[in-house]
Design an enzyme around this catalytic site. Structure first.
Site, PDB file in Angstrom:
ATOM      1  N   GLU A  21       0.247  -1.233  -0.060  1.00 11.22           N
ATOM      2  CA  GLU A  21      -0.104  -0.210  -0.061  1.00 11.22           C
ATOM      3  C   GLU A  21       0.823   1.420  -0.016  1.00 11.22           C
ATOM      4  O   GLU A  21       1.500   1.595   0.994  1.00 11.22           O
ATOM      5  CB  GLU A  21      -0.437  -0.448   0.751  1.00 11.22           C
ATOM      6  CG  GLU A  21      -2.083  -1.275   1.552  1.00 11.22           C
ATOM      7  CD  GLU A  21      -3.328  -1.418   0.580  1.00 11.22           C
ATOM      8  OE1 GLU A  21      -2.960  -0.733  -0.381  1.00 11.22           O
ATOM      9  OE2 GLU A  21      -3.228  -2.461   0.316  1.00 11.22           O
ATOM     10  N   CYS A  71      -3.060   8.225   3.972  1.00  5.37           N
ATOM     11  CA  CYS A  71      -2.790   7.817   2.390  1.00  5.37           C
ATOM     12  C   CYS A  71      -3.753   8.354   2.076  1.00  5.37           C
ATOM     13  O   CYS A  71      -4.340   7.764   0.529  1.00  5.37           O
ATOM     14  CB  CYS A  71      -2.838   6.023   2.512  1.00  5.37           C
ATOM     15  SG  CYS A  71      -3.797   5.954   3.584  1.00  5.37           S
TER      16      CYS A  71
HETATM   17  P1  NAP Z   1       7.916   5.381   4.088  1.00  4.02           P
HETATM   18  O1  NAP Z   1       9.397   5.792   4.420  1.00  4.02           O
HETATM   19  O2  NAP Z   1       8.521   4.060   3.208  1.00  4.02           O
HETATM   20  O3  NAP Z   1       8.610   3.869   5.686  1.00  4.02           O
HETATM   21  C1  NAP Z   1       7.364   2.856   5.754  1.00  4.02           C
HETATM   22  C2  NAP Z   1       8.552   1.544   6.491  1.00  4.02           C
HETATM   23  O4  NAP Z   1       9.092   1.316   5.902  1.00  4.02           O
HETATM   24  C3  NAP Z   1       8.537   2.579   7.935  1.00  4.02           C
HETATM   25  O5  NAP Z   1       8.448   1.285   8.606  1.00  4.02           O
HETATM   26  C4  NAP Z   1      10.121   1.839   7.496  1.00  4.02           C
HETATM   27  O6  NAP Z   1      11.212   1.648   8.599  1.00  4.02           O
HETATM   28  C5  NAP Z   1      10.459   0.937   6.772  1.00  4.02           C
HETATM   29  N1  NAP Z   1      11.284   1.011   5.479  1.00  4.02           N
HETATM   30  C6  NAP Z   1      11.754   1.885   5.374  1.00  4.02           C
HETATM   31  N2  NAP Z   1      13.091   1.384   5.021  1.00  4.02           N
HETATM   32  C7  NAP Z   1      13.164  -0.777   4.376  1.00  4.02           C
HETATM   33  C8  NAP Z   1      13.895  -1.233   3.841  1.00  4.02           C
HETATM   34  N3  NAP Z   1      14.786  -0.715   3.275  1.00  4.02           N
HETATM   35  N4  NAP Z   1      13.377  -2.342   4.531  1.00  4.02           N
HETATM   36  C9  NAP Z   1      12.610  -2.840   5.288  1.00  4.02           C
HETATM   37  N5  NAP Z   1      11.724  -1.788   5.281  1.00  4.02           N
HETATM   38  C10 NAP Z   1      11.937  -0.156   5.434  1.00  4.02           C
HETATM   39  O7  NAP Z   1       7.304   5.472   4.920  1.00  4.02           O
HETATM   40  P2  NAP Z   1       6.050   6.886   6.048  1.00  4.02           P
HETATM   41  O8  NAP Z   1       7.625   8.100   5.735  1.00  4.02           O
HETATM   42  O9  NAP Z   1       6.566   6.169   7.073  1.00  4.02           O
HETATM   43  O10 NAP Z   1       4.932   6.689   5.008  1.00  4.02           O
HETATM   44  C11 NAP Z   1       4.957   8.127   4.219  1.00  4.02           C
HETATM   45  C12 NAP Z   1       4.421   7.262   3.133  1.00  4.02           C
HETATM   46  O11 NAP Z   1       3.112   6.301   2.520  1.00  4.02           O
HETATM   47  C13 NAP Z   1       3.467   7.978   2.563  1.00  4.02           C
HETATM   48  O12 NAP Z   1       4.094   8.549   1.040  1.00  4.02           O
HETATM   49  C14 NAP Z   1       1.936   7.017   2.175  1.00  4.02           C
HETATM   50  O13 NAP Z   1       1.299   8.014   1.182  1.00  4.02           O
HETATM   51  C15 NAP Z   1       2.406   6.814   2.394  1.00  4.02           C
HETATM   52  N6  NAP Z   1       1.034   5.882   3.257  1.00  4.02           N
HETATM   53  C16 NAP Z   1       0.324   4.678   1.990  1.00  4.02           C
HETATM   54  C17 NAP Z   1      -0.592   3.873   2.937  1.00  4.02           C
HETATM   55  C18 NAP Z   1      -1.779   3.033   2.440  1.00  4.02           C
HETATM   56  O14 NAP Z   1      -2.102   2.491   3.031  1.00  4.02           O
HETATM   57  N7  NAP Z   1      -1.452   3.409   0.976  1.00  4.02           N
HETATM   58  C19 NAP Z   1      -1.374   4.185   4.364  1.00  4.02           C
HETATM   59  C20 NAP Z   1      -0.475   5.357   4.810  1.00  4.02           C
HETATM   60  C21 NAP Z   1       0.939   6.291   4.379  1.00  4.02           C
HETATM   61  P3  NAP Z   1      12.185   2.778   9.711  1.00  4.02           P
HETATM   62  O15 NAP Z   1      10.746   3.819  10.313  1.00  4.02           O
HETATM   63  O16 NAP Z   1      12.952   2.841  10.664  1.00  4.02           O
HETATM   64  O17 NAP Z   1      12.696   3.784   8.666  1.00  4.02           O
END
Ligand code: NAP
Length: 521
Positions: free
Chosen positions: A258, A297
């Protein structure tokens, strides 16, 4: 002063990682409030524990017993709602209303799946559809069967819903019969950690069925195997990194994603200002900009309106946005708290600047916001004659920001503009004209996981553009990640293997009969 250290719950024990630690901040003041690290934790052992202890225990339980477990998890959250709301206010700047949305959503989704478990009853696996005739024989038939995978559900969550995001995944995985390791986003993990502490203090977690990794993913993905499933919510860039991880690719581990979404709200040309449908549209769009400081999101990012109505839409939205009270989330009058992190503040400011290269701000720049913490005023940016401008369809500004895009209002043009988002979680249409809507709906269905059709007939009943419901699927094609979660029983399927079994139907019934029930098709 040493900051409190948040711990992980691995192999049924609370364990702290090693230095260096990452601080968590108070979003309103910018002060450090806690620290966390996953460094040095034995994640290979955690996966082994889930596969060898949690998985067998869950598969031994019937759907209704797994449902009972979810009910207990839900009740613990509900009982401790207020302290969890306080943590969300501090760690992510959530107003009481925003925090409730997350925490009640978590408890409600667990309760929904608990109820589904009771409905599925005292069986352990499900048949998929009727028997399939394969030859002239009445005895030699085929039957599709769903069984839980014998691996681990690795849940990697985004920062914006520290309660609901983990719980919607936990609900589906545990009911499906697969043990969970959940990893909240590091910056806002305080709510998730407390929620897990409450579950373990209440003694409701059977050994191995649930583990929590607080802090970064470290070497987690190096240990995934062919029966594991990764369910991810977050940015498209991280999704690509996970999908292309060598071990994930080696074992073809399914990755449900997602990700980013440039959700649109569309006003039909038939809608008169002041009508019920108009009021519904204005209220929904304004709420979506302000709610959770736009860190949803599903929030509306693009507002597509007929040019003939653009001035009136602008005036109505500006009037609503002017009512937003930006400030300390602890203040009961505040409707718009800060963004969750300093990184979000940087990204949102950059996103606003980029949108302003294409259009002009009709609300936002003059609104005063507190100087400390991570505050941003709600912004409405009008892009005249630029409904097809690239950036607005390409880059999700994850804050209280939306673009007003006037266009002709012709159904075909609306479809073309909205589809430029490259695939979204949700789009809402506001019209009472079924003929116009037919073209728009048929054109937009393949691009979305959910469409909300607002009209005078449902104006007082809408569940909201941005509200994800456990009974409806959540996910979307293309840019939105091409994943699918929730949707009642559909949400369990990513944790199951579907196998076609061919043989004598009487023997098959004798072998599976007691364990299997019929899946809802
Ligand atoms: P993110 O930076 O991609 O991080 C998401 C998760 O991935 C965090 O738990 C992060 O851990 C982890 N992560 C990062 N690098 C990783 C890797 N190499 N291997 C495994 N895990 C890794 O996203 P965010 O800033 O938390 O969220 C914002 C984004 O999420 C927005 O773009 C939004 O659109 C999207 N979003 C989508 C939905 C949906 O349902 N479609 C819902 C909410 C948010 P760390 O925090 O430890 O880095």
């Amino acid at each position: 002063m040493t900051l409190p250290t948040l711990r992980s719950y691995l192999q049924d024990r609370w364990v702290a990682g090693e230095a260096p630690f990452v601080p968590l901040y108070d979003a309103t003041t910018g002060a450090a409030i806690a620290q966390v690290s996953a460094r040095g934790l034995d994640l290979a052992a955690a996966l082994h524990h889930a596969r060898s202890v949690g998985g067998p225990a869950l598969r031994h339980m019937t759907f209704s017993q797994r449902g009972d477990l979810l009910e207990q998890l839900s009740q613990v959250i509900h009982k401790h709602r207020d302290p969890l709301i306080d943590i969300a206010r501090q760690n992510m700047g959530a107003t009481r209303g925003d925090a409730k949305f997350d925490i009640d959503g978590a408890a409600g989704t667990l309760a929904f799946y608990a109820n589904l478990g009771r409905q599925l009853g005292a069986v352990r696996l499900l048949l998929d559809g009727p028997e399939v005739r394969l030859s002239r024989s009445q005895r030699f038939l085929g039957q599709h069967v769903w069984t839980p995978k014998v691996g681990v559900a690795l849940h990697i969550n985004a920062f914006n819903f520290p309660a609901w995001n983990p719980c919607e995944k936990i609900a589906c995985a545990l009911l499906a019969g697969v043990p969970v390791i959940t990893k909240p986003a590091t910056a806002t993990c305080a709510v998730t950690v407390r929620m897990a502490e409450l579950w373990s203090e209440a003694g409701v977690l059977p050994p191995g069925v649930f583990q929590l990794l607080a802090g970064s993913a470290e070497d987690l993905l190096d240990h995934v195997g062919p029966q594991d499933v990764i369910v991810f919510t977050g940015s498209g860039a991280t999704a690509r990194a996970i999908r292309s991880h060598a071990q994930v690719m080696r074992h073809n581990v399914p990755v449900n994603v997602e990700a980013d979404s440039l959700n649109a709200a569309v006003l039909g040309p038939d809608v008169e200002p002041g009508s019920d449908t108009w009021l519904m549209f204005v209220a929904e769009v304004a709420r979506e900009i302000v709610h959770k400081a736009g860190q949803k999101c599903t929030a509306v990012r693009r507002i597509v309106v007929p040019a003939a109505r653009a001035d009136e839409v602008q005036a109505a939205l500006v009037e609503r946005l002017a009512d937003a009270r930006v400030g300390d989330p602890a203040d009961a009058d505040t409707t718009l708290g800060p963004l969750a992190t300093a990184a979000q503040l940087r990204d949102v400011r950059a996103g606003i600047a980029a949108l302003l290269e294409h259009g002009s701000a009709v609300h936002g720049p003059d609104v005063e916001v507190p100087a400390t913490g991570y505050f941003v005023a709600p912004h409405l940016i009008r892009i005249d004659g630029g409904a097809r401008a690239g950036f607005v369809h390409d880059h999700e500004v994850f804050g209280p920001v939306a673009a007003l895009l006037p266009c002709s209002g012709a159904a075909e043009e609306v479809v073309e503009i909205v589809a430029q988002g490259g695939g979204g979680l949700v789009c809402s249409l506001y019209t009472d004209d079924a003929t116009w809507a037919e073209t728009v709906l048929v054109g937009l269905l393949p691009w979305h996981g959910r469409i909300l059709w607002g009209s005078a007939r449902v104006f007082d009943q809408g569940t909201g553009h941005g509200t994800v419901l456990p009974g409806l699927v959540h996910g979307g094609p293309g840019k939105a990640g091409a994943g699918e979660e929730l949707g009642g029983e559909r949400g369990l399927r990513c944790y199951w293997q579907r196998t076609a079994v061919q043989g004598d139907i009487q023997l098959l019934k004798a072998a599976l009969g007691k364990a299997a029930g019929a899946a809802a098709s």
